[in-house]
Write a protein that holds these residues in place. Structure first.
Motif, short mmCIF file in Angstrom:
data_model
loop_
_atom_site.label_atom_id
_atom_site.label_comp_id
_atom_site.label_asym_id
_atom_site.label_seq_id
_atom_site.Cartn_x
_atom_site.Cartn_y
_atom_site.Cartn_z
N ARG A 50 5.98 3.24 -0.68
CA ARG A 50 5.10 1.91 -0.50
C ARG A 50 5.50 1.17 0.49
O ARG A 50 6.58 0.88 0.76
N GLU A 57 9.50 -5.42 -1.99
CA GLU A 57 9.12 -4.85 -3.09
C GLU A 57 9.77 -5.38 -4.49
O GLU A 57 9.00 -5.57 -5.37
N ARG A 85 0.69 -1.28 0.04
CA ARG A 85 0.04 -0.10 0.15
C ARG A 85 1.11 1.37 0.07
O ARG A 85 2.10 1.20 0.45
N GLN A 86 0.26 2.35 -0.53
CA GLN A 86 0.84 3.39 -0.59
C GLN A 86 0.01 4.59 -0.12
O GLN A 86 -0.96 5.05 -0.77
#
Length: 122
Positions: free
Chosen positions: A45, A106, A38-39
Motif C-alpha cells: 500500500r 499508514e 492505494r495498492q
C-alpha cells in the motif's frame, strides 16, 4: 467512530481524469486527519495524499504531485481526490483513511474504507 465509503473509481484512458469521493459518517470526522492510499496488485500500500484536520496542511506522494489534489467538504463530511493526467501506473485500489496521526504513514490511520478500483488504460 468514523465510517468511510469510497466511490468514483472506474476505467479511464491515460491522460484522463477521475474524482474519488469518500463519504464519512460519525461525529469525529472533523477532527481526523484524512488521507488516500492505494495498492496495486503485488505491491505494498502506497501513500497518495493527506490533509490534516487542524491546519489543513496538504501532503502528496512524490508520484502524484502536480496531478492529484485532495480536498474535503466539512459540511458534507466528504473527502475528495481529484486525479488528473492519469497514467497506467496509477492503476490500483484506492483507499480512504481517517485517523488522529499520520499524516503520510499508514499506521497513523485507524479507520479505512473498503476501497475503489481505478484502472487506467494505455
Amino acid at each position: 467512530q468514523v465510517q468511510l465509503v469510497e466511490s468514483g473509481g472506474g476505467l479511464v484512458q491515460a491522460g484522463g481524469s477521475l474524482r474519488l469521493s469518500c463519504a464519512a459518517s460519525g461525529r469525529t470526522f472533523s477532527t481526523n486527519n484524512m488521507a488516500w492510499f492505494r495498492q496495486a496488485p503485488g505491491k505494498e500500500r502506497e501513500f497518495v495524499a493527506a490533509m490534516t484536520w487542524g491546519d489543513r496542511r496538504l501532503y502528496y506522494g512524490d508520484s502524484v504531485k502536480g496531478r492529484f489534489t485532495i480536498s474535503r467538504d466539512y459540511a458534507k463530511n466528504t473527502v475528495y481526490l481529484q486525479m488528473n493526467s492519469l497514467k497506467p501506473d496509477d492503476t490500483a485500489v484506492y483507499f480512504c483513511a481517517a485517523g488522529p496521526a499520520g499524516p503520510t504513514i499508514e499506521t497513523g490511520y485507524n479507520t479505512w474504507g473498503q476501497g475503489t478500483q481505478v484502472t487506467v488504460s494505455s
